[in-house]
Enzyme design. Structure first.
Site, PDB file in Angstrom:
ATOM      1  N   ALA A   1     -43.929 -48.476  -6.752  1.00 25.83           N
ATOM      2  CA  ALA A   1     -43.540 -49.782  -6.224  1.00 25.83           C
ATOM      3  C   ALA A   1     -43.964 -49.873  -4.763  1.00 25.83           C
ATOM      4  O   ALA A   1     -44.384 -48.892  -4.156  1.00 25.83           O
ATOM      5  CB  ALA A   1     -42.033 -49.960  -6.339  1.00 25.83           C
ATOM      6  N   LYS A   2     -43.822 -51.090  -4.242  1.00 23.60           N
ATOM      7  CA  LYS A   2     -44.236 -51.360  -2.875  1.00 23.60           C
ATOM      8  C   LYS A   2     -43.583 -50.398  -1.871  1.00 23.60           C
ATOM      9  O   LYS A   2     -44.199 -49.972  -0.906  1.00 23.60           O
ATOM     10  CB  LYS A   2     -43.843 -52.806  -2.544  1.00 23.60           C
ATOM     11  CG  LYS A   2     -44.846 -53.493  -1.663  1.00 23.60           C
ATOM     12  CD  LYS A   2     -44.337 -54.825  -1.215  1.00 23.60           C
ATOM     13  CE  LYS A   2     -44.600 -55.887  -2.259  1.00 23.60           C
ATOM     14  NZ  LYS A   2     -43.960 -57.160  -1.954  1.00 23.60           N
TER      15      LYS A   2
END
Ligand code: GLU
Length: 306
Positions: A246-247
């Site tokens: 994820a980011k």
């Protein structure tokens, strides 16, 4: 006369334009392209923009895919422009008595005791067999909540079998899945089936968090008289702790990598290495050198410097 060659179908990549594609998404996209091109299939892109759209994300995603060397056939399909076909599918199922309205809130579904023999997480069937008077009360309640009833499939089977390139034969649960949500948005599971078939897609390559949805989708295809595609579910990309990439894991998108001074060729190189082939600079190198039989079945642990 020689036998007519069998028509090659199509593969596809179908991103949701909710942000920039990370390395795991890019790897799946490359694998989808490679598997389609390897089998002389067309390759299509479909933007799954019924939900979770971020302004500008679609164009950025398309530019990123092109930067890795992917190409695609025909126009990009946008799911938001396919409303008429989606509604037609719901109308057909409705005419055959295969749908019902559901007045449950998410919380009620979570708290309801599950039906006997139902797979975990399956809709417990609360609204499946209501009387007309009970339905009227349900609709009344929806009006108070300012929502429409959801529309569910009246599933006639509890499981379905699909064929996956790597997982083999997979039998998984089918429940009374949502076809149209209470907020009026058409459900992904219906849209994907209708849109893949309309584009002639007969090979679905995507991340393996969707493997459990494949039996539902293949069953829905069958009910709509559409051929089920063959599936190829790719292991997810995860961070060092094993959580889905994820980011927050840092510089995980192509643009992040470019900003760190890496080239698109080096990013393809990383993806190639995750597949066991060294020295790839474009998706075409992976197409040429990678043997699908060698796909690791474990998640790809993305461990980036910096
Ligand atoms: N839009 C989905 C995603 O981005 C993929 C759906 C599919 O490939 O069927 O995760």
């Amino acid at each position: 006369m020689s036998a007519a060659p069998s028509t090659p179908g199509a593969g596809r990549y179908a991103p949701s334009p909710s942000g920039d594609l990370h390395l795991g998404n890019l790897r799946t996209a490359i694998l989808a392209w490679v598997l389609a091109r390897r089998t002389s299939r067309a390759f299509h892109l479909r933007v799954e923009d019924l939900d979770r759209v971020r302004e500008g994300a679609e164009q950025r995603q398309l530019d990123d895919l092109a930067a890795l060397g992917l190409d695609w056939d025909g126009e990009v399909m946008r799911q938001s422009e396919r409303g008429a076909a989606h509604q037609a599918a719901i109308a057909e199922l409705t005419a055959r008595g295969l749908v019902y309205e559901c007045y449950c809130t998410r919380r009620e579904i979570l708290e309801a005791p599950s039906a006997p023999h139902a797979p975990p997480g399956a809709y417990p069937g609360t609204c499946r067999d209501l009387s007309e008077a009970e339905r009227e009360r349900g609709r009344e309640r929806m009006r108070e909540l300012r929502r429409a009833p959801a529309v569910r499939l009246r599933a006639e089977v509890s499981s379905w079998r699909v064929q996956d390139l790597w997982a083999g034969e997979v039998t998984g649960p089918v429940d009374d899945l949502v076809l149209r949500r209470g907020d009026g948005v058409l459900a992904y599971n219906l849209a994907v089936v209708v849109d893949d078939a309309a584009a002639g897609v007969d090979q679905v390559v995507r991340a393996d968090d969707l493997l459990s949805s494949a039996p539902r989708q293949a069953h829905l295809a069958q009910l709509l008289g559409l051929p089920a595609p063959e599936y190829a579910h790719v292991p997810l990309a995860v961070n060092r702790e094993g959580a889905r990439l994820a980011k927050r894991d840092g510089a995980v998108t192509l643009r992040n990598r470019l900003a760190r001074g890496e080239s698109a060729a080096q990013v393809v190189g990383r993806i190639g290495e995750s597949l066991g082939v060294a020295g790839c600079r474009t998706a075409a190198d992976i197409l040429e050198r990678w043997d699908p039989a060698t796909l690791p079945s474990d998640p790809w642990i993305v461990d980036l410097p910096g």
